[in-house]
Motif scaffolding. Structure first.
Motif, PDB file in Angstrom:
ATOM      1  N   GLU A   1      -1.648  15.822  87.660  1.00 37.18           N
ATOM      2  CA  GLU A   1      -1.019  15.915  88.973  1.00 37.18           C
ATOM      3  C   GLU A   1      -1.170  17.301  89.575  1.00 37.18           C
ATOM      4  N   SER A   2      -1.110  18.326  88.723  1.00 35.70           N
ATOM      5  CA  SER A   2      -1.085  19.683  89.255  1.00 35.70           C
ATOM      6  C   SER A   2      -1.822  20.655  88.340  1.00 35.70           C
ATOM      7  N   VAL A   3      -2.063  21.851  88.855  1.00 31.64           N
ATOM      8  CA  VAL A   3      -2.756  22.898  88.108  1.00 31.64           C
ATOM      9  C   VAL A   3      -1.991  24.211  88.263  1.00 31.64           C
ATOM     10  N   HIS A   4      -2.145  25.081  87.281  1.00 38.55           N
ATOM     11  CA  HIS A   4      -1.728  26.474  87.439  1.00 38.55           C
ATOM     12  C   HIS A   4      -2.844  27.209  88.177  1.00 38.55           C
ATOM     13  N   THR A   5      -2.490  28.223  88.942  1.00 32.45           N
ATOM     14  CA  THR A   5      -3.505  28.975  89.674  1.00 32.45           C
ATOM     15  C   THR A   5      -3.286  30.476  89.509  1.00 32.45           C
ATOM     16  N   VAL A   6      -4.381  31.208  89.619  1.00 33.54           N
ATOM     17  CA  VAL A   6      -4.349  32.670  89.646  1.00 33.54           C
ATOM     18  C   VAL A   6      -5.184  33.124  90.835  1.00 33.54           C
ATOM     19  N   GLY A   7      -4.648  34.045  91.616  1.00 31.54           N
ATOM     20  CA  GLY A   7      -5.394  34.645  92.714  1.00 31.54           C
ATOM     21  C   GLY A   7      -5.384  36.156  92.574  1.00 31.54           C
ATOM     22  N   TYR A   8      -6.554  36.764  92.531  1.00 26.18           N
ATOM     23  CA  TYR A   8      -6.679  38.206  92.322  1.00 26.18           C
ATOM     24  C   TYR A   8      -7.004  38.874  93.654  1.00 26.18           C
TER      25      TYR A   8
END
Length: 587
Positions: free
Chosen positions: A313-320
């Motif tokens: 259903e969902s994902v973890h995200t990282v934005g640099y």
């Protein structure tokens, strides 16, 4: 000539030394005369005309400069002048007593001539900086630009940057018979040919071998990015995968440097299904690419791709950095569409959304600078070397003049350093996007205003973001200052964890636990301001990565077997090529 300890330096001749003494004294006198002339030239007789300087402030600065200059000469004469065996020590509270890495060689402090040169320069540079701070009646940004330009000027004027006034260079020149200067000239000509300052020996690094070497496969390619899926190394992995968005102003492998520094490899070893986006370096075909494309065809497309591939259903995200800014806009768009459940959490590495305190980079954003971007981006994209030069200017003393001395004047070989190799691996930027980013965010700060920016026709309001957020800032970050990163906490409505890491924009992020370096600060109490956070913060030695992992695992502890689509190329999307892919290699 000067030896390493500075004690056996032989002077060329008394006449030559007396000449340099007169030159230094004349330089100090010219500084005072020019400052006095600047004040007298101000048209104070014109009603309402702002004085460029406050006369009282300038007078006080001049007086201190004159007094310290006279004290410097008195110490010089009292110690025996040029014939002294060693100079008289500077007072502990004087400018000359401050530590400065540029003058760390013992000869600067142990030989009277070089001590005089060093102290005179430090006194004059301090005077110039204080004089720039004394400018009155101008816009605060103009004053900051003047200060920045003055700092750049005094850094460039440092006697350490010139062979005849740097004892270490003089020593090396006599030792090698000038071979150091010839080798340095070779380095300089090579840099001129490629249009970029070299920081490390690039021949020692190879993508896929000793940098960007974590095993994985490219499983999708679009006109904007390649999606890399890394091979699991544990029997089970977290059910909720991680999608990482690195900044497209740099190559993605800042997060996958050498194996011992790789955040990607470490995350895989912790049992996380890791995906990363490798952005395409812009070319003429991307002349019409705008920020909406990075949100819709980049981040949202990658999120949906991973959700569909793993049937989650969902994902973890990282934005640099800039990708973190974009991730915030992505989440605001998803919230406006009622699709925020696609993202379980968002982690921001040194990212900004409110640019009111964005630091020195804002000094490069005005109408004239934007015109320059247009001129430099005639093919529809901006050559990444221009961005590299801008970032070097922000830390000119460390990233420009330090290498001028070591590699041009001393003729030293370039040290092997994977981070500097990455730093020099520039990426081109779509011109239309880059100009809009500078104007809309850095100059006009529109993202911080609800509805100030629209994406795909939808007004963006950051306050609608309720996604749990992990916000990391670097204590010494000169690109995304702590006070600017903190402002994310003022715009999001969901649960937040703010972590202040030791070091700066890169080393503060790339700090694996195995190295045992730096520290980080957390504060679990509810706080309203950065000052409150700092006042009650708890310091923990080492890397903040385990703290982030605990935050992720606490939120989504469920695990699944690392098989089927959890292995690169074994699901709906077949492997196109091995990681790190081809986009990262395009120039």
């Amino acid at each position: 000539m000067a030896q390493g300890d500075g004690e056996t330096l032989e002077l060329p001749s008394l006449d030559q030394m007396q000449h340099w003494t007169r030159v230094i004294g004349r330089a100090q006198q010219m500084m005072l005369e020019r400052a006095s002339q600047a004040v007298s030239d101000a048209p104070a007789h014109v009603p309402g005309y702002p004085m460029p300087f406050d006369p009282q402030t300038v007078a006080a600065i001049q007086s201190e400069f004159a007094n310290e200059g006279m004290a410097l000469w008195q110490r010089f004469l009292d110690s025996g002048g040029l014939m002294a065996k060693e100079p008289a020590p500077a007072p502990a509270d004087s400018i000359a007593a401050r530590k400065d890495r540029r003058f760390s060689d013992p000869a600067w402090a142990k030989h009277p001539l070089f001590d005089l040169i060093r102290q005179s320069y430090l006194l004059a540079s301090d005077y110039l900086l204080r004089l720039s701070d004394a400018v009155d009646g101008v816009d605060p940004k103009q004053k900051a630009q003047l200060r920045f330009a003055t700092q750049g000027l005094v850094d460039a004027m440092s006697p350490s940057n010139f062979p005849l006034t740097n004892p270490k260079v003089l020593d090396k020149t006599l030792e090698t018979g000038g071979e150091n200067l010839l080798k340095g000239l070779k380095h300089m000509l090579a840099d001129m040919e490629k249009g970029q300052l070299t920081h490390t020996d690039g021949s020692l690094f190879e993508l896929g071998r000793n940098v960007a070497s974590t095993p994985g496969k490219v499983i999708k390619e679009t006109a904007l990015y390649q999606l890399i899926h890394y091979a699991p190394t544990t029997d089970k992995v977290l059910e909720t995968p991680l999608v990482i968005f690195p900044p497209w102003i740099n190559r993605f492998y800042i997060l996958d440097l050498s194996p011992e520094k790789s955040f990607v490899r470490w995350a895989v070893e912790q049992g996380i299904s890791v995906f990363i986006v490798s952005w395409k370096s812009a070319d003429a075909t991307m002349k019409d690419v705008i920020w909406d494309d990075y949100i819709l065809k980049g981040q949202i497309d990658a999120i949906d791709t991973v959700r569909d591939l793993l049937d989650v259903e969902s994902v973890h995200t990282v934005g640099y950095c800039v990708a973190g800014t974009t991730l915030a806009a992505t989440l605001a768009l998803l919230a406006a569409r009622g699709e925020e459940a696609k993202v379980k959490s968002a982690t921001y590495f040194t990212a900004q959304v409110d640019f009111s305190k964005a630091g020195d980079l804002t000094l490069f954003v005005d109408d004239e600078q934007l015109k320059l971007v247009d001129q430099l981006a005639s093919p529809g994209y901006l050559d990444g070397r221009y961005m590299a030069a801008t970032f070097n200017l922000l830390r000119g003393r460390d990233l420009i003049w330090n290498y001028v001395i070591n590699n041009y004047l001393l003729g030293q070989d370039y040290p092997p350093f994977d981070l500097l190799f990455w730093n020099g691996d520039t990426t081109n930027l779509p011109a239309k996007w880059h100009k809009a980013y500078l104007a809309d965010l850095y100059r006009d700060n529109k993202l911080a205003v609800p509805g100030g920016i629209t994406v795909d026709g939808t007004p963006i309001d950051l306050h609608r973001i309720k996604t749990p957020s992990y916000i990391q800032a670097g204590q010494e970050d000169h690109i995304a200052p702590v006070s600017s990163v903190w402002k994310l906490t003022e715009h999001f409505s969901g649960p937040l964890r703010f972590v202040l890491a030791g070091s700066g924009h890169i080393a503060g992020v790339i700090n694996p636990p195995s190295l045992g370096k730096y520290q980080y600060w957390t504060n679990d109490a509810p706080v309203a301001t950065l000052d409150d956070f700092v006042a009650g913060a708890k310091e923990t030695k080492g890397s903040w990565w385990p703290d982030w992992l605990a935050w992720i695992e606490d939120m989504t502890p469920a695990k699944v077997p690392a098989k089927g689509a959890r292995k690169p190329g074994k699901g709906k999307l077949k492997a196109l090529e091995d990681a790190p892919g081809s986009y990262v290699k395009t120039r």
